[in-house]
Scaffold this active site. Structure first.
Site, PDB file in Angstrom:
ATOM      1  N   THR A  78       0.811  -1.218   0.000  1.00  0.00           N
ATOM      2  CA  THR A  78       0.000   0.000   0.000  1.00  0.00           C
ATOM      3  C   THR A  78       0.845   1.269   0.000  1.00  0.00           C
ATOM      4  OG1 THR A  78      -0.116   0.115   2.415  1.00  0.00           O
ATOM      5  CG2 THR A  78      -1.814  -1.194   1.292  1.00  0.00           C
ATOM      6  N   ASP A  79       0.168   2.358  -0.312  1.00  0.00           N
ATOM      7  CA  ASP A  79       0.786   3.674  -0.193  1.00  0.00           C
ATOM      8  C   ASP A  79       0.535   4.220   1.211  1.00  0.00           C
ATOM      9  OD1 ASP A  79      -1.866   4.565  -0.164  1.00  0.00           O
ATOM     10  OD2 ASP A  79      -1.809   5.319  -2.217  1.00  0.00           O
ATOM     11  N   ALA A  80       0.874   5.467   1.449  1.00  0.00           N
ATOM     12  CA  ALA A  80       0.729   6.057   2.782  1.00  0.00           C
ATOM     13  C   ALA A  80      -0.727   6.103   3.245  1.00  0.00           C
ATOM     14  CB  ALA A  80       1.332   7.463   2.803  1.00  0.00           C
ATOM     15  N   VAL A 139      -3.912   2.358   0.616  1.00  0.00           N
ATOM     16  CA  VAL A 139      -4.510   1.892  -0.636  1.00  0.00           C
ATOM     17  C   VAL A 139      -3.436   1.161  -1.440  1.00  0.00           C
ATOM     18  CG1 VAL A 139      -5.556   2.660  -2.812  1.00  0.00           C
ATOM     19  CG2 VAL A 139      -6.184   3.774  -0.671  1.00  0.00           C
TER      20      VAL A 139
END
Length: 151
Positions: A21-23, A26
């Protein structure tokens, strides 16, 4: 003409980890390609063809081209079902259609098509898909394995 039986496509289950995921929690878009790669690998393994063993027989599968469409985001801890179905089987290539679904609500997250080439491991030159693997796909009922099997 052979009747086609509608079978569920092969599915590999996996979970979204923090590293995917990103920050914002997601799934980063390119990681869907990784999930689909794993499903193709597990599809081969389920047919009895481990990629490590095939490499020792001077055979590799490499992605020639890919196309992906993103519909909804996967998030941290989601359980995913990733399908891998042969759309077309040619002399030295396979075309896969794949989908990534979120299990808890049966939401289609991503879908794509991949052209995978069969090559020699030592030269990366195209080579024919082995008859045993071709037969395994046909026996498993993949819809694309009948019409172009002799190309």
């Amino acid at each position: 003409m052979r009747a086609q039986i509608e079978l569920e496509p092969f599915a590999h289950r996996c979970r979204v980890y923090y590293e995917d995921t990103d920050a914002g929690g997601v799934v980063y878009y390119v990681n869907y390609l990784k999930f689909m790669e794993r499903a193709r690998t597990e599809r081969l393994r389920a047919l009895g063809f481990a990629q490590s063993a095939m490499a020792q027989e001077n055979l590799l599968f490499v992605v020639h081209s890919s196309e992906a469409r993103y519909h909804a985001p996967a998030r941290l801890d989601d359980e995913l079902r990733v399908t891998a179905q042969v759309l077309e089987l040619n002399r030295a290539s396979l075309s896969f259609v794949q989908q990534v679904w979120r299990e808890k609500d049966a939401t289609l997250l991503c879908e794509g098509q991949f052209l995978v080439a069969c090559v020699r491991a030592d030269t990366f030159k195209p080579r024919a898909i082995p008859p045993a693997l071709r037969a395994a796909f046909a026996e498993a009922g993949d819809p694309g394995t009948h019409s172009n099997a002799g190309d």
